[in-house]
Scaffold this motif. Structure first.
Motif, short mmCIF file in Angstrom:
data_model
loop_
_atom_site.label_atom_id
_atom_site.label_comp_id
_atom_site.label_asym_id
_atom_site.label_seq_id
_atom_site.Cartn_x
_atom_site.Cartn_y
_atom_site.Cartn_z
N MET A 61 -13.99 103.41 3.19
CA MET A 61 -13.68 103.73 4.77
C MET A 61 -12.62 104.57 4.90
O MET A 61 -11.49 104.46 4.32
CB MET A 61 -13.05 102.22 5.33
N LYS A 62 -12.81 105.35 5.98
CA LYS A 62 -11.82 106.72 6.06
C LYS A 62 -10.41 106.15 6.32
O LYS A 62 -10.42 105.31 7.24
CB LYS A 62 -12.18 107.48 7.13
N THR A 63 -9.30 106.64 5.78
CA THR A 63 -7.89 106.37 6.27
C THR A 63 -7.44 107.09 7.31
O THR A 63 -7.74 108.24 7.34
CB THR A 63 -6.90 106.35 5.10
N ILE A 64 -7.05 106.41 8.55
CA ILE A 64 -6.32 107.34 9.61
C ILE A 64 -4.79 107.46 9.31
O ILE A 64 -4.39 106.44 9.37
CB ILE A 64 -6.58 106.59 10.86
N LYS A 65 -4.50 108.71 9.41
CA LYS A 65 -3.16 109.07 9.17
C LYS A 65 -2.42 109.20 10.53
O LYS A 65 -3.00 109.75 11.45
CB LYS A 65 -2.88 110.50 8.55
N MET A 66 -1.33 108.57 10.73
CA MET A 66 -0.72 108.70 11.90
C MET A 66 0.70 108.56 11.71
O MET A 66 1.13 108.03 10.75
CB MET A 66 -1.27 107.69 12.90
N SER A 67 1.56 109.07 12.79
CA SER A 67 2.86 108.88 12.83
C SER A 67 3.30 107.84 14.11
O SER A 67 2.73 107.72 14.85
CB SER A 67 3.69 110.33 12.83
N ILE A 68 4.59 107.62 13.84
CA ILE A 68 4.92 106.79 15.03
C ILE A 68 6.41 107.18 15.58
O ILE A 68 7.42 107.64 14.71
CB ILE A 68 5.14 105.25 14.67
N THR A 76 2.46 108.37 8.17
CA THR A 76 3.03 109.63 7.41
C THR A 76 4.33 110.11 7.77
O THR A 76 4.75 110.91 7.29
CB THR A 76 1.89 110.97 7.91
N ALA A 77 4.79 109.61 9.17
CA ALA A 77 6.12 110.14 9.45
C ALA A 77 6.51 109.20 10.58
O ALA A 77 5.76 108.39 11.32
CB ALA A 77 6.25 111.37 10.05
N VAL A 78 8.04 108.73 10.48
CA VAL A 78 8.55 107.99 11.55
C VAL A 78 9.70 108.81 12.24
O VAL A 78 10.10 109.68 11.45
CB VAL A 78 8.98 106.55 10.92
N CYS A 79 9.98 108.23 13.32
CA CYS A 79 10.89 109.20 14.26
C CYS A 79 11.71 108.14 15.06
O CYS A 79 11.16 107.22 15.69
CB CYS A 79 10.28 110.01 15.07
N ASP A 80 12.79 108.11 15.18
CA ASP A 80 13.88 107.54 16.31
C ASP A 80 14.88 108.56 16.51
O ASP A 80 15.47 108.94 15.51
CB ASP A 80 14.10 106.21 15.82
N LYS A 81 15.31 108.53 17.85
CA LYS A 81 16.62 109.43 17.76
C LYS A 81 17.78 108.88 17.33
O LYS A 81 18.92 109.64 17.20
CB LYS A 81 16.85 110.05 19.23
N PHE A 82 17.89 107.61 17.07
CA PHE A 82 18.90 106.76 16.42
C PHE A 82 18.66 106.93 14.75
O PHE A 82 17.70 106.37 14.29
CB PHE A 82 19.25 105.68 16.75
N GLU A 83 19.66 107.54 13.99
CA GLU A 83 19.25 107.53 12.46
C GLU A 83 18.92 106.16 12.01
O GLU A 83 18.17 106.11 11.16
CB GLU A 83 20.34 108.22 12.10
N GLY A 142 5.51 102.15 -1.37
CA GLY A 142 5.89 102.49 -2.69
C GLY A 142 6.54 103.83 -3.08
O GLY A 142 6.68 104.35 -3.96
N ARG A 143 6.82 104.37 -2.00
CA ARG A 143 7.19 106.02 -2.05
C ARG A 143 7.78 106.32 -0.53
O ARG A 143 7.82 105.58 0.32
CB ARG A 143 5.94 106.79 -2.36
N ASP A 144 8.54 107.52 -0.69
CA ASP A 144 9.37 107.92 0.37
C ASP A 144 8.01 108.44 1.44
O ASP A 144 7.05 108.90 1.25
CB ASP A 144 10.15 109.37 0.19
N VAL A 145 8.46 108.11 2.75
CA VAL A 145 7.79 108.57 3.78
C VAL A 145 8.75 109.52 4.59
O VAL A 145 10.05 109.22 4.72
CB VAL A 145 7.49 107.67 4.74
N TYR A 146 8.21 110.63 5.38
CA TYR A 146 9.16 111.65 6.05
C TYR A 146 9.67 110.97 7.33
O TYR A 146 8.95 109.98 8.14
CB TYR A 146 8.18 112.60 6.60
N GLY A 147 10.79 111.16 7.56
CA GLY A 147 11.59 110.39 8.89
C GLY A 147 12.30 111.84 9.40
O GLY A 147 12.82 112.75 8.81
N SER A 148 12.57 111.56 10.90
CA SER A 148 13.43 112.65 11.48
C SER A 148 13.94 111.94 12.84
O SER A 148 13.26 111.10 13.26
CB SER A 148 12.68 113.95 11.92
#
Lengths: 414, 414
Positions: free
Chosen positions: A1-8, A31-38, A53-59
């Motif tokens: 089954m195909k994996t859906i990549k998404m950010s929040i 694939t990525a997470v974001c909040d204006k507060f660090e 078990g690995r780093d995910v991009y954040g901003s």
């Protein structure tokens, strides 16, 4: 089954909860997470790291996440109300499906911008109205489509929820309080209006034509702050603009009426106060009861229990929604699965851009009406006349406007 | 004890029932009866003869009865809706207290004429709104006056009653059908608005300021005639103007809102759908339940039963109203005793001319609003500004706006 990549984007209470749920789904990859507060952003990254078990991009900048070429197909937007549309538009322009939590748009132009972005890009977006997927509302929808109520005449609903605590919540975490301080409107109609729009085929052969709103005086929040925290509280003298109870009446193109109640500044039990009435009978949510001509004997109510077995919506029968204890009893899980199915199949979302714009416009229109002494105001037709001939969404995903039991057959594991 | 002499005009079903009740009362003497149909008038005379053992005057002309110098002090008017005001005005000009059954006035000018007649003659009149005297409503009134709900914010009510049979009732006995055929309005608001006006001190420190109404399409009556009697029925093709469900929202001078529902063309159980909400809690009639801050633990409902003993209105505790099985469970008996007490003592009626005019005006104003696309319309102040300083009625009779347990002490036998 195909994996859906998404950010929040947006990791307050609700966003963090959603991140946890998405991380549990085998067919989803964040694939990525974001909040204006660090700190909140880092907490999100930690949750992903624990899961993958690995780093995910954040901003802390939503633009970084939306514009990132990381193979993601969708963005889940759980920020403050005011930012939903601008982030969704940016995501759609980048070719990513946009899901956003419920809340009002900040202008009617914003609603049109959302619609025009969809029409230009072809990328769907969806206001994640979970109550459209609640068990009782979906069962009522099923009854409606099977003709139990006859021709529909009138629907009611409300957001009736004691939220007086917001008067003490002028923190970074609670945007609602700022709206309560500045705006007199039906601020939060979607939990009841979403299901009602599915009952009445709104934007699919019917549409919302006009509305008017009337507000009571504002007493509850000020009283709450003073009773609970005393006269030295920073909001003890605040001039909350929001009337304690706001009543909105809407007329539809096909002649039905809708009554909405916003009631969040007073002590009370939670209730969405649903009522659906047609030429053959009615349902009252507060009573969890029905009266159906030809079935009900005498001028009495029958308990909803008598109807569950025969009329429970196939989605609730076929899926594990009822076993899903978190997320408001399964409806959160269903609304997210509906969105993910649309992303996976690259088809329209069941609550589409026209529905989303309509739902998000009501708060503004009610504000206009109240400010003009409950004048009746026109509700824009965001479909530009297409509502007359538009059909319910594709059958391959469950449509809110019809009952289709072929959904979710075999090709998705839950 | 002094006997009250009175006449009765209009002997259809309701009038004949009232005549029977009045004939049972030891302190009432019926001096004359009237109906425009001779058979009904003669039936009334026969009832009087059976009770008194002698002839009683009868006429088919209401003017004969109103103008008769027979020592009568009051007239009970139970004719068709359209005739209430003109007969009441004639009676007041003759110095006779006028009581009339509920129903809308036929013009706003008629309401003003009623008010001016009272102001010129000093003779009171009273719209006999029995629901003001119903056990649950009076108990809620008692709770309100004792502060249980805090400051009031919002009230709701409805006349929700399956009356589809009227579509087959175009006889001399049923005026309602003609209104349903010709008028799109909140035709019958007084059963819920009467009690709500007592809750909100309307015309006594508060007033109704403006309203708007919205109607659904009209389907129920035509469907009923066709389903039940087939396409050859004389009204199978009738164009009933009345929308099946009419919603009216009202704003009060003190900032409260009221929502009314007229719903009589669909299958349903009877309900007046009462709701009273204040800063400290709310009552829901359909649930027969309350939520009162400081009394109710948690976000739940408490059954009304828990509150009866402490808060039942003194009138219901002290009188035999609860034992009075006829007349809608005692409320009819109470509303008539209230009127008779005012007549006996030559004092103001508890529902006075200003209340009556206000109650009778709503149907017309809602009709105007609907005809103008749910425009908000002003509600006339029939008190000419006196509402600001007017007090509740005299304590010697029960006032609808206050709780006075000195009423009916000793000087009336039931």
């Amino acid at each position: 089954m195909k994996t859906i990549k998404m950010s929040i984007i947006g990791l307050g209470g609700r966003g963090t909860w959603w991140l946890g749920e998405l991380l549990k789904m085998e067919d989803v990859e964040i694939t990525a997470v974001c909040d204006k507060f660090e700190d909140r952003m880092e907490r999100g990254r930690k949750m992903c790291e624990d899961r993958y078990g690995r780093d995910v991009y954040g901003s802390t900048k939503w633009q970084d996440v939306v514009n990132r070429d990381d193979g993601s197909e969708a963005v889940m937007i759980t920020t403050y109300w005011n930012d939903h549309v601008k982030i969704a538009i940016a995501a759609m322009k980048k070719g990513k499906y946009a899901a956003f939590e419920v809340g009002p748009a900040q202008s009617i132009r914003q609603c049109w911008d959302l619609v025009r972005t969809y029409e230009e890009t072809g990328v769907p977006c969806m206001l994640m109205e979970n109550c459209c997927y609640n068990r009782e509302e979906m069962t009522v929808l099923n009854m409606i489509k099977k003709g139990l109520f006859g021709e529909l005449l009138h629907c009611q609903g409300g957001y009736q929820h004691d939220l007086r605590g917001v008067a003490n919540s002028f923190s970074r975490d609670h945007e609602r309080a700022w709206h309560y301080l500045h705006r007199n409107a039906e601020l939060y109609p979607t939990h009841e209006l979403g299901p009602i729009m599915t009952y009445l085929d709104i934007n699919r052969g019917n549409r919302l034509m006009s509305l008017n709103s009337m507000a009571t005086k504002s007493r509850g929040l000020k009283k709450y702050v003073n009773d609970k925290f005393g006269p030295d509280h920073p909001f003890a003298d605040a001039d909350f603009r929001l009337g304690d109870i706001v009543t909105t009446t809407i007329r539809c193109a096909n002649g039905e009426t809708i009554v909405l109640t916003h009631d969040t500044s007073s002590p009370r039990p939670y209730s969405r106060g649903g009522r659906v009435q047609g030429t053959c009978g009615l349902w009252m949510e507060d009573l969890h009861a029905l009266h159906i001509e030809g079935r009900t004997s005498g001028e009495v109510w029958e308990p909803m229990e008598k109807y569950w077995e025969e009329f429970e919506h196939p989605l609730w029968k076929k899926t594990k929604a009822a076993d899903f204890t978190g997320g408001h009893g399964g409806m959160d899980w269903l609304v997210m699965r509906a969105f993910l199915e649309a992303v996976r199949r690259k088809i329209q979302t069941p609550i589409d851009v026209y529905d989303s714009a309509t739902l998000m416009a009501v708060a503004l229109l009610s504000e206009e009406s109240i400010s003009m002494g409950s004048a009746t105001v026109a509700i824009p037709d965001f479909t530009d006349g297409m509502w007359i001939k538009r059909e319910p969404g594709p059958k391959s995903i469950f449509s809110l406007s019809e009952v289709d039991d072929s959904i979710f057959e075999g090709d998705v594991e839950f």
